[in-house]
Design an enzyme around this catalytic site. Sequence first.
Site, PDB file in Angstrom:
ATOM      1  N   THR A  33       0.848  -1.451   0.114  1.00  0.00           N
ATOM      2  CA  THR A  33       0.023   0.056   0.010  1.00  0.00           C
ATOM      3  C   THR A  33       0.940   1.202  -0.078  1.00  0.00           C
ATOM      4  OG1 THR A  33      -1.709  -1.233   1.063  1.00  0.00           O
ATOM      5  CG2 THR A  33      -1.876   1.369   1.463  1.00  0.00           C
ATOM      6  N   GLY A  34       0.532   2.241  -0.705  1.00  0.00           N
ATOM      7  CA  GLY A  34       0.973   3.685  -0.543  1.00  0.00           C
ATOM      8  C   GLY A  34       1.353   3.986  -2.052  1.00  0.00           C
ATOM      9  N   ASP A  89       6.343  -4.036  -1.572  1.00  0.00           N
ATOM     10  CA  ASP A  89       5.454  -3.023  -0.661  1.00  0.00           C
ATOM     11  C   ASP A  89       6.567  -1.836  -0.594  1.00  0.00           C
ATOM     12  OD1 ASP A  89       3.722  -1.631   0.838  1.00  0.00           O
ATOM     13  OD2 ASP A  89       3.553  -3.201   2.360  1.00  0.00           O
ATOM     14  N   ALA A  91       8.233   1.421   1.899  1.00  0.00           N
ATOM     15  CA  ALA A  91       8.300   1.683   3.208  1.00  0.00           C
ATOM     16  C   ALA A  91       8.598   3.394   3.587  1.00  0.00           C
ATOM     17  CB  ALA A  91       9.555   0.884   3.637  1.00  0.00           C
ATOM     18  N   GLY A 103       3.588   2.001   7.678  1.00  0.00           N
ATOM     19  CA  GLY A 103       2.305   2.642   8.168  1.00  0.00           C
ATOM     20  C   GLY A 103       2.092   3.896   8.065  1.00  0.00           C
ATOM     21  N   GLU A 111      -0.077  -5.025   6.088  1.00  0.00           N
ATOM     22  CA  GLU A 111       0.993  -5.363   5.508  1.00  0.00           C
ATOM     23  C   GLU A 111       2.222  -6.313   6.227  1.00  0.00           C
ATOM     24  OE1 GLU A 111       1.261  -0.858   3.407  1.00  0.00           O
ATOM     25  OE2 GLU A 111       2.152  -0.924   5.543  1.00  0.00           O
ATOM     26  N   LYS A 129      14.541   7.359   1.540  1.00  0.00           N
ATOM     27  CA  LYS A 129      13.755   6.402   2.558  1.00  0.00           C
ATOM     28  C   LYS A 129      15.030   5.906   3.368  1.00  0.00           C
ATOM     29  CE  LYS A 129       9.518   6.915   1.275  1.00  0.00           C
ATOM     30  NZ  LYS A 129       8.651   6.045   0.609  1.00  0.00           N
TER      31      LYS A 129
HETATM   32  C1  5RP Z   1       1.564   2.122   3.956  1.00  0.00           C
HETATM   33  C2  5RP Z   1       2.924   2.136   4.107  1.00  0.00           C
HETATM   34  C3  5RP Z   1       3.665   2.627   2.913  1.00  0.00           C
HETATM   35  O1  5RP Z   1       4.323   1.646   2.333  1.00  0.00           O
HETATM   36  C4  5RP Z   1       4.657   3.716   3.348  1.00  0.00           C
HETATM   37  O2  5RP Z   1       3.847   4.698   3.753  1.00  0.00           O
HETATM   38  C5  5RP Z   1       5.405   4.262   2.026  1.00  0.00           C
HETATM   39  O3  5RP Z   1       4.631   4.879   1.366  1.00  0.00           O
HETATM   40  P1  5RP Z   1       4.803   5.667  -0.092  1.00  0.00           P
HETATM   41  O4  5RP Z   1       5.342   4.752  -1.104  1.00  0.00           O
HETATM   42  O5  5RP Z   1       3.567   6.380  -0.566  1.00  0.00           O
HETATM   43  O6  5RP Z   1       6.023   6.722   0.136  1.00  0.00           O
HETATM   44  O7  5RP Z   1       3.789   1.704   4.982  1.00  0.00           O
HETATM   45  O8  5RP Z   1       1.024   1.845   5.248  1.00  0.00           O
END
Ligand code: 5RP
Length: 262
Positions: A33-34, A89, A91, A103, A111, A129
């Site tokens: 997600t994200g 996913d 992070a 999160g 997740e 990141k």
């Molecule tokens: C969602 C997450 C996402 O993977 C995390 O927030 C990274 O998001 P993005 O890819 O938009 O920077 O843990 O719960």
Amino acid sequence: MTGELSPIDKAKFVAAKRSVDYVEDGMRVGLGTGSTAAWMVRCLGELVREDGLKIRGVPTSTRTAELAREVGIEVISLDEARWIDVTIDGADEFDGNLNLIKGGGGALLQEKIVATASDQMIVIADVGKEVEKLGAFPLPVEVIPFGWQTTKSLIEELLISMDVLGRDATLRMNGDSAFITDEGNYILDLHLGRIGNAHQLAMVLNQMPGVVENGLFIDICDVVILGYGDGRVETRDINEGTVEEDRLDFVETDNLFTDLQD
Ligand code: 5RP
């Protein structure tokens, strides 16, 4: 095409594009997600539609499930899949041991369950990141709504004996109301600054009544694929101890770039 992507979005896209190379016919794939994971879902959808890739996706949130269906991926639940071949996913932070904070999008519970039930977890991220020590990003902790203010106070008290710089916890909001997770819970964001011992913190947080799960992913991630705004991609495999560098061509006319919401 909605216009020129920012360097960060390009970095997220190239990491996502590289990650789908790990997906093979017949696999059960955990879908994160994200915004970075959304690129990956779109890339997988393209492979399904145009190359006939046969996969089943296990989404980690209702919004990822919606996107996956929209792009043509067959969606199944974790109970149907029972086990997953690979989860991809995003992070919020990762360190040199590929431990993570997740999160930021509020989906950490599903997740973590999905990543833990996977042969391999691949994290896709832009270069911003990476951190030396986890904790600059507020650590999300999912708590049940009942007695959440007491849980918050108990967590802040617990943090006094932990190796962290800050101890404030804030309730995540969605406008004027508390943010509600897919499981109907709240999120407390812990403003720690720096986490000295992430293993210890992850364990003690989960022993607190009212805490459902925390956003520290310790010894779960196998591979980080790091994207750069100029198309470079670095793949770090913690099990193999390898680092590979590559460059992806950035195709501006790609139909993946339309109407991405996340
Ligand atoms: C969602 C997450 C996402 O993977 C995390 O927030 C990274 O998001 P993005 O890819 O938009 O920077 O843990 O719960």
